[in-house]
Design an enzyme around this catalytic site. Structure first.
Site, PDB file in Angstrom:
ATOM      1  N   ASP A 119       0.868  -1.183   0.000  1.00 36.45           N
ATOM      2  CA  ASP A 119       0.000   0.000   0.000  1.00 36.45           C
ATOM      3  C   ASP A 119       0.903   1.230   0.000  1.00 36.45           C
ATOM      4  O   ASP A 119       1.499   1.585   1.025  1.00 36.45           O
ATOM      5  CB  ASP A 119      -0.888   0.033   1.255  1.00 36.45           C
ATOM      6  CG  ASP A 119      -1.905  -1.112   1.308  1.00 36.45           C
ATOM      7  OD1 ASP A 119      -1.750  -2.094   0.561  1.00 36.45           O
ATOM      8  OD2 ASP A 119      -2.842  -1.016   2.119  1.00 36.45           O
ATOM      9  N   LYS A 164      -6.868   3.206  -2.716  1.00 37.96           N
ATOM     10  CA  LYS A 164      -7.171   3.204  -1.274  1.00 37.96           C
ATOM     11  C   LYS A 164      -7.411   4.644  -0.854  1.00 37.96           C
ATOM     12  O   LYS A 164      -6.669   5.549  -1.267  1.00 37.96           O
ATOM     13  CB  LYS A 164      -5.980   2.576  -0.537  1.00 37.96           C
ATOM     14  CG  LYS A 164      -6.052   2.614   0.976  1.00 37.96           C
ATOM     15  CD  LYS A 164      -4.915   1.776   1.581  1.00 37.96           C
ATOM     16  CE  LYS A 164      -4.775   1.989   3.077  1.00 37.96           C
ATOM     17  NZ  LYS A 164      -3.688   1.177   3.673  1.00 37.96           N
ATOM     18  N   LYS A 173      -9.954   0.094  -1.679  1.00 35.09           N
ATOM     19  CA  LYS A 173      -9.757  -0.185  -0.257  1.00 35.09           C
ATOM     20  C   LYS A 173     -10.198   1.050   0.515  1.00 35.09           C
ATOM     21  O   LYS A 173      -9.636   2.133   0.350  1.00 35.09           O
ATOM     22  CB  LYS A 173      -8.292  -0.529   0.033  1.00 35.09           C
ATOM     23  CG  LYS A 173      -8.012  -0.760   1.526  1.00 35.09           C
ATOM     24  CD  LYS A 173      -6.637  -1.384   1.744  1.00 35.09           C
ATOM     25  CE  LYS A 173      -6.252  -1.397   3.222  1.00 35.09           C
ATOM     26  NZ  LYS A 173      -4.923  -2.020   3.450  1.00 35.09           N
TER      27      LYS A 173
HETATM   28  O1  LIG Z   1      -4.670   1.368   6.366  1.00 36.90           O
HETATM   29  C1  LIG Z   1      -5.415   1.382   7.330  1.00 36.90           C
HETATM   30  C2  LIG Z   1      -5.540   2.491   8.270  1.00 36.90           C
HETATM   31  O2  LIG Z   1      -4.280   2.917   8.712  1.00 36.90           O
HETATM   32  C3  LIG Z   1      -6.372   2.095   9.436  1.00 36.90           C
HETATM   33  O3  LIG Z   1      -6.921   3.222  10.030  1.00 36.90           O
HETATM   34  P1  LIG Z   1      -7.761   3.115  11.388  1.00 36.90           P
HETATM   35  O4  LIG Z   1      -6.757   2.831  12.470  1.00 36.90           O
HETATM   36  O5  LIG Z   1      -8.429   4.429  11.528  1.00 36.90           O
HETATM   37  O6  LIG Z   1      -8.735   1.979  11.274  1.00 36.90           O
END
Ligand SMILES: O=C[C@H](O)COP(=O)(O)O
Length: 261
Positions: free
Chosen positions: A108, A171, A203
């Protein structure tokens, strides 16, 4: 909550769980914490699509998943150019290549959104293209940081540039800025994917915490792309807290987070 709402949430939770990138991207992550994250991936309702960890923990995640007999069933995703989204194309390509060499199945990478804000389209497209080459067969997800781009036209342009560069997924967000995933931004990405005619997924990441949140994004994706499009090959949730909420909706005990010491 009445029974039909409960059933609805259970259906959503069952649909969302295999679409999850179960995520831990904290500055204080440890090997023990990532081992514990990988153990949480085994549930009576199935497994998430991937765990998502910092590059330093890719080996830990692969080793742990193998020991759990989950290798190949749960992919290992990592992040590069994260979370700042710098514009040093070669450095980011190198970081991405090293992550894949370390065992990442998915990368990513943060799009250099500041360059686009400054009117430069080429750097972003080129960075994605170089990462696409560097990643080989690994899945490349491009984080557009839509909450920083803000303007719908710029979000759309970033999506188009990432698709042109060879992104496998768009994403929304890193989860590290003030505004992360929103339904509005997700719709722009879905419309860009649809218009491109390419086999690109989405995503939705950052701030997605509840089964109700997941339900809204799944309904949106179904409206734009159709129900059959929604598979782990096309749709992921990137989230650190959502997984437990899905398990609660399914009436399952939630494993203690633990293991950070
Ligand atoms: O890639 C995913 C994100 O960093 C997750 O974010 P979050 O901690 O707000 O769920």
């Amino acid at each position: 909550m009445d029974a039909s709402m409960t059933n609805d949430l259970q259906r959503t939770a069952r649909q969302a769980l295999p679409l999850m990138d179960l995520t831990s991207l904290n500055d204080d992550d440890t090997d023990r914490g990532i081992e514990s994250l990988c153990r949480r991936a085994r549930t009576p309702a199935g497994t998430p699509a991937a765990v998502c960890v910092y590059p330093a923990f890719v080996t830990t995640a692969q080793r742990t998943l193998k020991a759990l007999d989950l290798a190949g069933k749960v992919r290992v995703a990592t992040v590069t150019n994260f979370p700042h989204g710098g514009d040093d194309i070669m450095a980011v390509a190198r970081e991405s290549r090293e992550a894949v060499a370390a065992g990442a199945d998915e990368v990513d990478v943060v799009f250099p959104w500041r360059t686009l804000l400054a009117g430069d389209e080429e750097t972003g497209r080129e960075l994605v293209a170089c990462c696409h080459q560097a990643c080989g067969d690994a899945t490349l997800k491009v984080i557009l940081e839509t909450g920083e781009l803000k303007d719908p036209a710029l979000i759309r342009r970033a999506a188009e540039l990432a698709i042109e560069g060879g992104a496998d997924f768009l994403k929304t967000s890193t989860g590290k800025v003030t505004v992360n995933a929103t339904l509005e931004a997700a719709e722009i990405l879905l419309e860009a994917i649809k218009a491109s005619g390419r086999d690109v997924g989405i995503k939705v990441a950052g701030g997605v915490r509840t089964t109700e949140d997941a339900q809204a994004y799944l309904a949106l994706a179904e409206r734009v792309m159709g129900a059959n499009w929604i598979t782990p090959g096309h749709f992921r949730f990137g989230a650190s807290d959502l997984f437990d909420d899905l398990l609660v909706a399914l009436g399952m005990a939630v494993a203690p987070a633990g293991g950070k010491a």
